[in-house]
Scaffold this active site. Structure first.
Site, mmCIF file in Angstrom:
data_model
loop_
_atom_site.group_PDB
_atom_site.id
_atom_site.type_symbol
_atom_site.label_atom_id
_atom_site.label_comp_id
_atom_site.label_asym_id
_atom_site.label_seq_id
_atom_site.Cartn_x
_atom_site.Cartn_y
_atom_site.Cartn_z
ATOM 1 N N ASP A 21 -1.036 19.981 -2.957
ATOM 2 C CA ASP A 21 -1.356 19.290 -4.209
ATOM 3 C C ASP A 21 -1.091 20.230 -5.375
ATOM 4 O O ASP A 21 -1.702 21.290 -5.462
ATOM 5 C CB ASP A 21 -2.839 18.868 -4.171
ATOM 6 C CG ASP A 21 -3.292 18.262 -5.488
ATOM 7 O OD1 ASP A 21 -2.426 17.793 -6.255
ATOM 8 O OD2 ASP A 21 -4.510 18.264 -5.738
ATOM 9 N N ASP A 25 -5.375 16.661 -8.238
ATOM 10 C CA ASP A 25 -6.031 15.359 -8.060
ATOM 11 C C ASP A 25 -6.473 15.124 -6.611
ATOM 12 O O ASP A 25 -6.942 14.040 -6.268
ATOM 13 C CB ASP A 25 -5.134 14.206 -8.548
ATOM 14 C CG ASP A 25 -3.887 14.049 -7.692
ATOM 15 O OD1 ASP A 25 -3.675 14.872 -6.765
ATOM 16 O OD2 ASP A 25 -3.104 13.104 -7.929
ATOM 17 N N ASP A 29 1.598 16.234 -3.329
ATOM 18 C CA ASP A 29 2.623 15.598 -4.173
ATOM 19 C C ASP A 29 3.973 16.302 -4.026
ATOM 20 O O ASP A 29 4.088 17.323 -3.338
ATOM 21 C CB ASP A 29 2.160 15.548 -5.639
ATOM 22 C CG ASP A 29 1.617 16.894 -6.094
ATOM 23 O OD1 ASP A 29 2.237 17.916 -5.735
ATOM 24 O OD2 ASP A 29 0.573 16.932 -6.785
ATOM 25 N N ASP A 98 11.744 8.486 5.167
ATOM 26 C CA ASP A 98 11.145 7.541 6.102
ATOM 27 C C ASP A 98 11.543 6.145 5.633
ATOM 28 O O ASP A 98 11.267 5.766 4.498
ATOM 29 C CB ASP A 98 9.616 7.707 6.085
ATOM 30 C CG ASP A 98 8.983 7.432 7.431
ATOM 31 O OD1 ASP A 98 9.405 6.451 8.071
ATOM 32 O OD2 ASP A 98 8.078 8.184 7.823
ATOM 33 N N ASP A 200 11.094 3.707 10.689
ATOM 34 C CA ASP A 200 9.777 3.285 11.150
ATOM 35 C C ASP A 200 9.865 2.052 12.054
ATOM 36 O O ASP A 200 10.528 1.070 11.696
ATOM 37 C CB ASP A 200 8.943 2.946 9.900
ATOM 38 C CG ASP A 200 7.480 2.793 10.200
ATOM 39 O OD1 ASP A 200 6.866 3.782 10.622
ATOM 40 O OD2 ASP A 200 6.940 1.690 9.992
ATOM 41 N N GLU A 254 12.127 5.345 15.213
ATOM 42 C CA GLU A 254 10.838 5.306 15.903
ATOM 43 C C GLU A 254 10.872 4.057 16.764
ATOM 44 O O GLU A 254 10.915 2.935 16.252
ATOM 45 C CB GLU A 254 9.683 5.234 14.908
ATOM 46 C CG GLU A 254 8.353 5.440 15.602
ATOM 47 C CD GLU A 254 7.179 4.831 14.851
ATOM 48 O OE1 GLU A 254 6.046 5.231 15.155
ATOM 49 O OE2 GLU A 254 7.359 3.955 14.003
ATOM 50 N N HIS A 330 2.168 12.269 12.553
ATOM 51 C CA HIS A 330 1.016 11.796 11.787
ATOM 52 C C HIS A 330 0.272 10.647 12.468
ATOM 53 O O HIS A 330 -0.733 10.186 11.940
ATOM 54 C CB HIS A 330 1.506 11.336 10.403
ATOM 55 C CG HIS A 330 2.419 10.152 10.512
ATOM 56 N ND1 HIS A 330 3.666 10.218 11.113
ATOM 57 C CD2 HIS A 330 2.257 8.865 10.154
ATOM 58 C CE1 HIS A 330 4.216 9.028 11.108
ATOM 59 N NE2 HIS A 330 3.382 8.182 10.526
ATOM 60 N N ASP A 331 0.780 10.166 13.592
ATOM 61 C CA ASP A 331 0.118 9.079 14.315
ATOM 62 C C ASP A 331 -0.591 9.564 15.572
ATOM 63 O O ASP A 331 -1.180 8.770 16.304
ATOM 64 C CB ASP A 331 1.146 8.017 14.745
ATOM 65 C CG ASP A 331 1.755 7.290 13.566
ATOM 66 O OD1 ASP A 331 1.062 7.122 12.547
ATOM 67 O OD2 ASP A 331 2.931 6.886 13.676
HETATM 68 C C1 GLC Z 1 4.713 3.643 12.347
HETATM 69 C C2 GLC Z 1 4.177 4.745 11.483
HETATM 70 C C3 GLC Z 1 2.697 4.528 11.312
HETATM 71 C C4 GLC Z 1 2.497 3.202 10.620
HETATM 72 C C5 GLC Z 1 3.209 2.076 11.351
HETATM 73 C C6 GLC Z 1 3.356 0.886 10.474
HETATM 74 O O1 GLC Z 1 4.202 3.658 13.614
HETATM 75 O O2 GLC Z 1 4.498 5.986 12.029
HETATM 76 O O3 GLC Z 1 2.086 5.567 10.598
HETATM 77 O O4 GLC Z 1 1.132 2.929 10.556
HETATM 78 O O5 GLC Z 1 4.509 2.417 11.735
HETATM 79 O O6 GLC Z 1 4.289 1.137 9.465
#
Ligand code: GLC
Length: 566
Positions: A21, A25, A29, A98, A200, A254, A330-331
């Site tokens: 950051d 805030d 960013d 992404d 995605d 993905e 991140h998932d």
């Molecule tokens: C993918 C992303 C995830 C998101 C989902 C819906 O799995 O990695 O973070 O919640 O798609 O877009």
């Protein structure tokens, strides 16, 4: 095997909200990322994948986009983006965007128009259906974030499909206008000079004909038949012809629910679709052992099964397609907490072991921010500390509708919640780990005082230094990138051992997934000639008799004395 720069690259994933950051805030960013680019240069990675930075109401942290050509105000401006991109390029780093185009936000102009009426020119851009005669949803599909995948809209007495949250309506890819609009937008970013796309849930874009009911009683998008749907390859080939093939990009899809055979099409070596996909079997989806509540209570996979899955992908795509290599994103919870040992005693060793196991395979490795520091799960005790829509919905659904007691549910969240990986990057030992001077949008993991970049950067024994070495070895040795893969000791319950071979060179990779000191099996000793050299390892001394707790060691064997074959 064809050589390509994207096969030789190492990708680093940034979750912008939690990276750095710059303006106090409490939210990471773009200027924060620009500030920290030299850190990534120092680590040695080649490509940065940015989780979404587009304008979004943030129902799912940016995976719900309301304008693909604007930057989220929390993250800065388009000028900040351009500056970040230019600076990254100066440092020799490429930027991957992404691309979230299975769905948009319900606040996207296309959906706002679509919702207005059955005769809106945008109606058919999304998937609208009347309900069943009894007034229920058009079919039984579940959303990945709990509940039905359909939302009723009073204005027109119809339902729209959302495989994720109701604020993420699915686009209708069968409509050529949707494809035109998406491809135009992608082209616009390519013209700007970005270097690739992470796509995605791209495996879900083509819905099955007639939208039939899925497996009854099952929730989530998987049983709906949307994964690898009827036209997905056709649409990706069109995308490839119209956009991707005109630029020098790295592309990764993905691919939830992907099988080996499907992956061989998505990532085919002829290059007609994508460079590679993320498969999910080794992180528990599909081939894993399902729990009663899906991923939340799924048991840990035994090592032989895990090895068999990863080896299937290694061998199965060899010469036909290309693998991506990852344990974290991140998932997922932090890989160190999930697959390794985050106790004080073994944290560093097991983080290095997991890095070795992944980076010595064939494919393009992905490092998720903080993995290179050995960051661990956040283990939040209080449900109010969670921010993730999936975790919060699952908490409400499972405790209210499925009788899961609070304490049991908290155990699931601590182990599996996506927020474990979304806590701020730990830069130094100062307040809020140096991530922000304000109040962070999600709590900082309290272990930042000992686990942080500043402490690791100058330390030759740190996880960071070890990752630097792993990345350098890949850049300097074709065998790490291109060597053939072969699993050894498939049934061993603690050791993951494999061999890479290229021309007259071999690497034997030994990883101990336990706290035990194990005597080396004879077959293993025989695979390593006396004059083999240590290529990389997480213990200072070589021990040819044993494999020590969480040890990783790689031997390099030259000439034709290759030891035994199993
Ligand atoms: C993918 C992303 C995830 C998101 C989902 C819906 O799995 O990695 O973070 O919640 O798609 O877009």
């Amino acid at each position: 095997m064809d050589k390509h720069w994207w096969k030789e690259a190492v990708v680093y994933q940034i979750y912008p909200r939690s990276f750095m950051d710059s303006d106090g805030d409490g939210i990471g960013d773009l200027n924060g990322i620009t500030q920290r680019l030299p850190y990534l240069r120092e680590l040695g990675i080649d490509v940065i994948w940015l989780s979404p930075v587009y304008q979004s109401p943030n129902d799912d942290n940016g995976y719900d986009i309301s304008d693909y050509r604007a930057i989220m105000a929390d993250f800065g401006t388009m000028e900040d983006f351009d500056r970040m991109l230019a600076r990254a390029h100066e440092l020799g780093l490429r930027i991957v965007m992404d691309l979230v185009v299975n769905h948009t936000s319900d606040e996207h102009r296309w959906f706002v128009e679509s919702r207005k009426g059955k005769d809106s020119p945008y109606r058919d851009w999304y998937i609208w259906r009347p309900g069943k005669p009894d007034g229920s949803a058009p079919n039984n599909w579940g959303s990945a974030f709990s509940g039905s995948a359909w939302k009723y809209d009073e204005a027109t007495d119809e339902w729209f499909l959302h495989l994720f949250s109701p604020k993420q309506p699915d686009l209708n890819w069968d409509n050529p206008k949707v494809r035109d609009a998406v491809f135009d937008m992608m082209d616009w970013w390519c013209q700007k000079g970005i270097d690739g796309f992470r796509m995605d849930v791209i495996s879900l874009i083509s819905k099955p004909e007639g939208l039939p009911d899925g497996v009854p009683g099952e929730t989530g998008y998987a049983p709906s038949g949307c994964a690898n749907g009827p036209h997905v390859h056709e649409y990706l080939q069109e995308m490839n012809r119209r956009v991707l093939s005109r630029y020098d990009l790295i592309t990764v899809g993905e691919a939830s629910g992907v099988t080996l055979e499907e992956a061989a099409k998505y990532a085919n070596a002829q290059g007609t679709e994508l460079n590679m996909v993320f498969q999910f079997e080794h992180v528990g989806e599909g081939a894993g052992i399902p729990g009663r509540f899906g991923k939340w209570d799924a048991p840990k996979m035994p090592l032989p099964m895990w090895k068999a899955i990863l080896s299937k992908w290694q061998v199965g795509l060899q010469d036909r397609a290309w693998n991506s290599l990852y344990l974290s994103n991140h998932d997922q919870p932090r890989c160190l907490s999930k697959f390794g040992d985050d106790s004080e005693e073994y944290r560093v060793l097991s983080a290095k072991m997991l890095g070795t196991c992944t980076h010595m395979m064939q494919g393009t490795p992905y490092v998720y921010q903080g993995e290179e520091l050995g960051m661990t799960n956040a283990y939040f005790d209080d449900v109010s500390d969670y921010r993730d829509i999936e975790s919060i919905n699952a908490y409400n659904d499972l405790t209210k509708n499925h009788g899961v007691p609070h304490d049991e549910m908290m155990g699931y969240l601590k182990r599996i919640s996506r927020d474990n990986a979304r806590t701020p990057m730990q830069w130094d030992g100062s307040a809020n780990a140096g991530f922000t001077t304000g109040t962070p949008w999600i709590r900082v993991n309290p272990n930042y005082t000992s686990i942080n970049a500043e402490a690791e950067l100058g330390d030759p024994d740190s996880v960071f230094s070890y990752y630097q070495k792993l990345i350098r070895l890949r850049h300097e040795n074709d065998i790490v990138v291109y060597g053939d893969y072969e699993l050894l000791l498939p049934d061993d319950e603690d050791l993951f051992v494999y061999r890479r071979t290229l021309d007259d060179r071999q690497l034997v990779v030994i990883c101990n997934f336990s706290r035990k000191t194990l005597q080396r099996p004879e077959a293993l000793k025989a695979a390593i000639p006396e004059d083999a050299e240590v290529f990389i390892g997480n213990y200072a001394e070589d021990d040819r008799e044993n494999v020590r707790p969480w040890e990783a060691v790689v031997y390099e064997i030259r000439n034709s004395e290759f030891g035994i074959r199993n």
